[in-house]
Write a protein that holds these residues in place. Structure first.
Motif, short mmCIF file in Angstrom:
data_model
loop_
_atom_site.label_atom_id
_atom_site.label_comp_id
_atom_site.label_asym_id
_atom_site.label_seq_id
_atom_site.Cartn_x
_atom_site.Cartn_y
_atom_site.Cartn_z
N ASN A 41 -26.30 -39.29 -14.97
CA ASN A 41 -26.88 -40.53 -15.48
C ASN A 41 -26.46 -41.65 -14.55
N ILE A 42 -27.45 -42.37 -14.02
CA ILE A 42 -27.16 -43.39 -13.01
C ILE A 42 -26.27 -44.50 -13.54
N PHE A 43 -26.32 -44.73 -14.84
CA PHE A 43 -25.51 -45.80 -15.43
C PHE A 43 -24.07 -45.36 -15.70
N LYS A 44 -23.88 -44.07 -15.96
CA LYS A 44 -22.54 -43.56 -16.21
C LYS A 44 -21.79 -43.22 -14.93
N GLY A 45 -22.53 -43.00 -13.83
CA GLY A 45 -21.89 -42.63 -12.58
C GLY A 45 -21.60 -41.14 -12.51
N MET A 46 -21.07 -40.72 -11.38
CA MET A 46 -20.83 -39.29 -11.17
C MET A 46 -19.78 -38.74 -12.12
N GLN A 47 -18.64 -39.41 -12.20
CA GLN A 47 -17.55 -38.90 -13.03
C GLN A 47 -17.81 -39.08 -14.52
N GLY A 48 -18.65 -40.06 -14.87
CA GLY A 48 -18.94 -40.29 -16.28
C GLY A 48 -20.02 -39.38 -16.83
N SER A 49 -20.76 -38.72 -15.95
CA SER A 49 -21.82 -37.81 -16.39
C SER A 49 -21.23 -36.48 -16.82
N PRO A 50 -21.68 -35.92 -17.94
CA PRO A 50 -21.10 -34.66 -18.46
C PRO A 50 -21.36 -33.46 -17.57
N TRP A 51 -20.39 -32.57 -17.50
CA TRP A 51 -20.50 -31.34 -16.72
C TRP A 51 -21.31 -30.31 -17.50
N VAL A 52 -22.36 -29.75 -16.88
CA VAL A 52 -23.22 -28.79 -17.58
C VAL A 52 -23.25 -27.44 -16.87
N GLY A 53 -22.49 -27.27 -15.83
CA GLY A 53 -22.39 -25.98 -15.14
C GLY A 53 -23.70 -25.58 -14.46
N LEU A 54 -24.15 -24.37 -14.76
CA LEU A 54 -25.34 -23.81 -14.10
C LEU A 54 -26.63 -24.04 -14.89
N LYS A 55 -26.63 -25.02 -15.75
CA LYS A 55 -27.78 -25.29 -16.61
C LYS A 55 -29.07 -25.47 -15.81
N TYR A 56 -29.03 -26.29 -14.77
CA TYR A 56 -30.25 -26.60 -14.02
C TYR A 56 -30.67 -25.47 -13.09
N PHE A 57 -29.73 -24.65 -12.68
CA PHE A 57 -30.09 -23.46 -11.91
C PHE A 57 -30.84 -22.48 -12.80
N ARG A 58 -30.34 -22.28 -14.02
CA ARG A 58 -31.02 -21.39 -14.98
C ARG A 58 -32.41 -21.93 -15.31
N GLN A 59 -32.50 -23.26 -15.43
CA GLN A 59 -33.78 -23.88 -15.74
C GLN A 59 -34.80 -23.61 -14.64
N PHE A 60 -34.35 -23.67 -13.39
CA PHE A 60 -35.25 -23.42 -12.27
C PHE A 60 -35.65 -21.95 -12.21
#
Length: 300
Positions: A41-60
């Motif tokens: 999330n661009i507003f939360k920043g890199m460290q503020g964005s939640p870790w989701v692991g391989l979620k987007y790889f599985r989605q692809f």
């Protein structure tokens, strides 16, 4: 070390800019790779964005577009890789046997010139040449009694148009390294072959091709890293609703879901880009191992 640096300080200064370029544009962006494993999330920043692991790889991998994207990308990329490897070698060999120096330089200049045409201008040339009503190709077909062909509307012809226009544009440039290698072949080898009664084909097969074998292998290994990356600009400019079935590749898909999408989504395209890079690295390393075992030549 102080003596070496003092003696060659000017060379180290020249090396500074390339090193800064590599650090800033190649190593610093590695920090952003973790975006593929976060719900960024661009507003939360890199460290503020939640870790989701391989979620987007599985989605692809589970996406309905996955098979089509991989198929189109591999078809265009491997087709272009093989054609782009063979024709520069043929051109270099032909030029190497030309005795008329003026004609040789003219051919080399003419074949080299299209390399300087920008991608946008190149696509404009392709569109005008292959235009269905006013293009010279279809005008010629019509003049000899054949039906006109809408090349860029036919998905089955898209890969051919894309690859062969690229061959025309880059063959002269890609042949330069082979021409340079062939110019370093010991002429006494050819003289001895002629004395033994060898024809030009035999000289090419037994002298010229072995002399450029290592160059061919190195360039092939380096090219394997881009098998899943066909490039974005040219394909995107040639793409339309009629040929989208064959022209949608990973690079254009990433652009559409990442930057052109009305809903900002940075993590998903980053995951796809990381997947491309990992496959490219595996292909480079695998090709290097195979080339080393089969031919004894390798990049490292």
């Amino acid at each position: 070390m102080k003596k070496i640096f003092k003696k060659n300080w000017d060379l180290y200064v020249m090396l500074l800019l390339p090193m800064l370029y590599i650090i800033i544009f190649k190593y610093v962006p590695i920090y952003g790779v973790q975006m593929a494993f976060r719900d960024y999330n661009i507003f939360k920043g890199m460290q503020g964005s939640p870790w989701v692991g391989l979620k987007y790889f599985r989605q692809f991998f589970s996406s309905s577009e996955f098979v089509k994207l991989i198929g189109n990308t591999l078809t265009i990329s491997i087709y272009g890789l093989l054609a782009g490897l063979v024709f520069p070698i043929i051109l270099a060999l032909v030029l190497n046997y030309l005795n008329n120096l003026r004609f040789k330089k003219a051919v080399q200049t003419i074949t080299y010139a299209p390399y300087f045409i920008s991608t946008t201008v190149m696509v404009s040339i392709i569109l005008n040449i292959l235009a269905i009503n006013s293009g010279p190709v279809n005008s010629f077909l019509q003049s000899i009694g054949l039906d006109q062909i809408d090349f860029l509307a036919d998905p089955n012809k898209f890969a051919h148009v894309y690859v062969w226009s690229g061959i025309w544009q880059y063959t002269g440039y890609n042949a330069i390294i082979y021409i340079a290698t062939l110019s370093g072949v010991d002429p006494t080898l050819h003289e001895a072959a002629v004395m033994d009664g060898a024809n030009k084909f035999q000289r090419v097969w037994h002298i010229d091709l072995p002399s450029i074998k290592s160059t061919i292998i190195i360039l092939l290994i380096m090219s394997m890293g881009g098998v899943l990356s066909t490039g974005f600009e040219k394909i995107y400019l040639m793409q339309n609703n009629l040929n989208i079935r064959a022209s949608e590749v990973i690079d254009t898909y990433v652009y559409k879901i990442g930057l052109a999408s009305p809903i900002a989504n940075y993590s998903y395209p980053t995951a796809i880009g990381l997947f491309q890079s990992l496959i490219g690295m595996v292909l480079i390393m695998g090709t290097n191992v195979i080339a080393k075992k089969v031919g004894g030549e390798s990049l490292w």
